[in-house]
Scaffold this motif. Sequence first.
Motif, short mmCIF file in Angstrom:
data_model
loop_
_atom_site.label_atom_id
_atom_site.label_comp_id
_atom_site.label_asym_id
_atom_site.label_seq_id
_atom_site.Cartn_x
_atom_site.Cartn_y
_atom_site.Cartn_z
N GLU A 89 0.88 -1.17 0.00
CA GLU A 89 0.00 0.00 0.00
C GLU A 89 0.91 1.22 0.00
N ALA A 90 0.66 2.16 -0.91
CA ALA A 90 1.54 3.33 -1.05
C ALA A 90 0.74 4.62 -1.01
N SER A 91 1.45 5.68 -0.66
CA SER A 91 0.91 7.03 -0.76
C SER A 91 2.06 7.95 -1.14
N GLY A 92 1.71 9.06 -1.78
CA GLY A 92 2.76 9.96 -2.19
C GLY A 92 2.24 11.30 -2.65
N ARG A 93 3.18 12.15 -3.04
CA ARG A 93 2.89 13.50 -3.53
C ARG A 93 3.61 13.71 -4.85
N MET A 94 2.93 14.39 -5.77
CA MET A 94 3.53 14.77 -7.05
C MET A 94 3.76 16.27 -7.01
N ASP A 95 4.87 16.71 -7.64
CA ASP A 95 5.08 18.15 -7.74
C ASP A 95 4.92 18.58 -9.21
N ALA A 96 4.88 19.86 -9.43
CA ALA A 96 4.63 20.40 -10.77
C ALA A 96 5.81 20.18 -11.72
N ASN A 97 6.95 19.72 -11.18
CA ASN A 97 8.14 19.48 -12.01
C ASN A 97 8.26 18.04 -12.49
N GLY A 98 7.24 17.22 -12.26
CA GLY A 98 7.25 15.84 -12.76
C GLY A 98 7.91 14.85 -11.82
N TYR A 99 8.04 15.16 -10.53
CA TYR A 99 8.61 14.24 -9.55
C TYR A 99 7.50 13.73 -8.63
N VAL A 100 7.61 12.46 -8.25
CA VAL A 100 6.69 11.84 -7.31
C VAL A 100 7.53 11.29 -6.16
N HIS A 101 7.17 11.62 -4.92
CA HIS A 101 7.86 11.13 -3.74
C HIS A 101 6.83 10.44 -2.87
N GLY A 102 7.21 9.30 -2.30
CA GLY A 102 6.25 8.63 -1.45
C GLY A 102 6.85 7.53 -0.61
N ARG A 103 5.94 6.78 -0.01
CA ARG A 103 6.29 5.71 0.91
C ARG A 103 5.32 4.56 0.67
N TRP A 104 5.81 3.33 0.81
CA TRP A 104 4.92 2.19 0.77
C TRP A 104 5.24 1.22 1.89
N GLU A 105 4.23 0.44 2.25
CA GLU A 105 4.38 -0.58 3.28
C GLU A 105 3.87 -1.90 2.75
N ILE A 106 4.55 -2.97 3.12
CA ILE A 106 4.08 -4.31 2.77
C ILE A 106 2.87 -4.62 3.64
N ILE A 107 1.80 -5.08 3.04
CA ILE A 107 0.57 -5.41 3.77
C ILE A 107 0.79 -6.71 4.52
N ARG A 128 9.68 11.82 -14.52
CA ARG A 128 9.51 11.70 -15.97
C ARG A 128 10.87 11.36 -16.56
N ASP A 129 10.87 10.42 -17.52
CA ASP A 129 12.12 9.94 -18.10
C ASP A 129 11.89 9.66 -19.58
N GLY A 130 12.43 10.52 -20.43
CA GLY A 130 12.24 10.37 -21.87
C GLY A 130 12.87 9.13 -22.46
N ARG A 131 13.80 8.48 -21.73
CA ARG A 131 14.44 7.25 -22.22
C ARG A 131 13.60 6.01 -21.93
N SER A 132 12.61 6.13 -21.05
CA SER A 132 11.75 5.01 -20.68
C SER A 132 10.62 4.85 -21.70
N ARG A 133 10.21 3.61 -21.94
CA ARG A 133 9.09 3.34 -22.86
C ARG A 133 7.82 4.05 -22.44
N SER A 134 7.59 4.12 -21.13
CA SER A 134 6.37 4.72 -20.60
C SER A 134 6.51 6.22 -20.33
N GLY A 135 7.75 6.72 -20.34
CA GLY A 135 7.98 8.11 -19.99
C GLY A 135 8.27 8.33 -18.52
N TRP A 136 8.37 7.23 -17.74
CA TRP A 136 8.61 7.31 -16.30
C TRP A 136 9.66 6.29 -15.87
N SER A 137 10.42 6.62 -14.82
CA SER A 137 11.30 5.68 -14.14
C SER A 137 11.28 6.02 -12.65
#
Length: 147
Positions: A89-107, A128-137
């Motif tokens: 289970e995870a939660s996090g925050r996204m910023d306007a610069n394309g970064y996501v920071h968060g935390r997860w715990e094993i259930i 965001r990562d232009g080298r990734s197929r999905s645009g994210w890493s």
Amino acid sequence: MLQAKTSDHKTIQSDVEVIKYDRNVIDQTFSSELAIVETLLEEKFSGGLEAVGTAKHVRLERRDGSGTLICYERIDGAIDDCRGSFLLEASGRMDANGYVHGRWEIIAHSGTGDLEGIQGYAAFMAKRDGRSRSGWSAQTTLTYWFE
């Protein structure tokens, strides 16, 4: 619940390749500048955790891309020589610069195979990562132990 000794805790780092990223706006009210967005992800973990993951995120997004998320994900693979799966289970925050920071715990009690009894928590950062197929890493640091 048994508490693991500190010496029983292990910390590993993994890179995460986002293989698939499907985004669906569920609801958007322009007057509030917030949208409810669902994302479905497939991920490949490499490093300390060698695994694949399937995740579903629900996000509250502002027009500038910032916001919050909650997530559930199934991880299937190996840590050290232990093979199996677990849920997180995870939660996090996204910023306007394309970064996501968060935390997860094993259930608790979700581990299967050699990973039965696994417990733990992690921090993650995605971008965001232009080298990734999905645009994210992403990268994650997992601290885990067994009950």
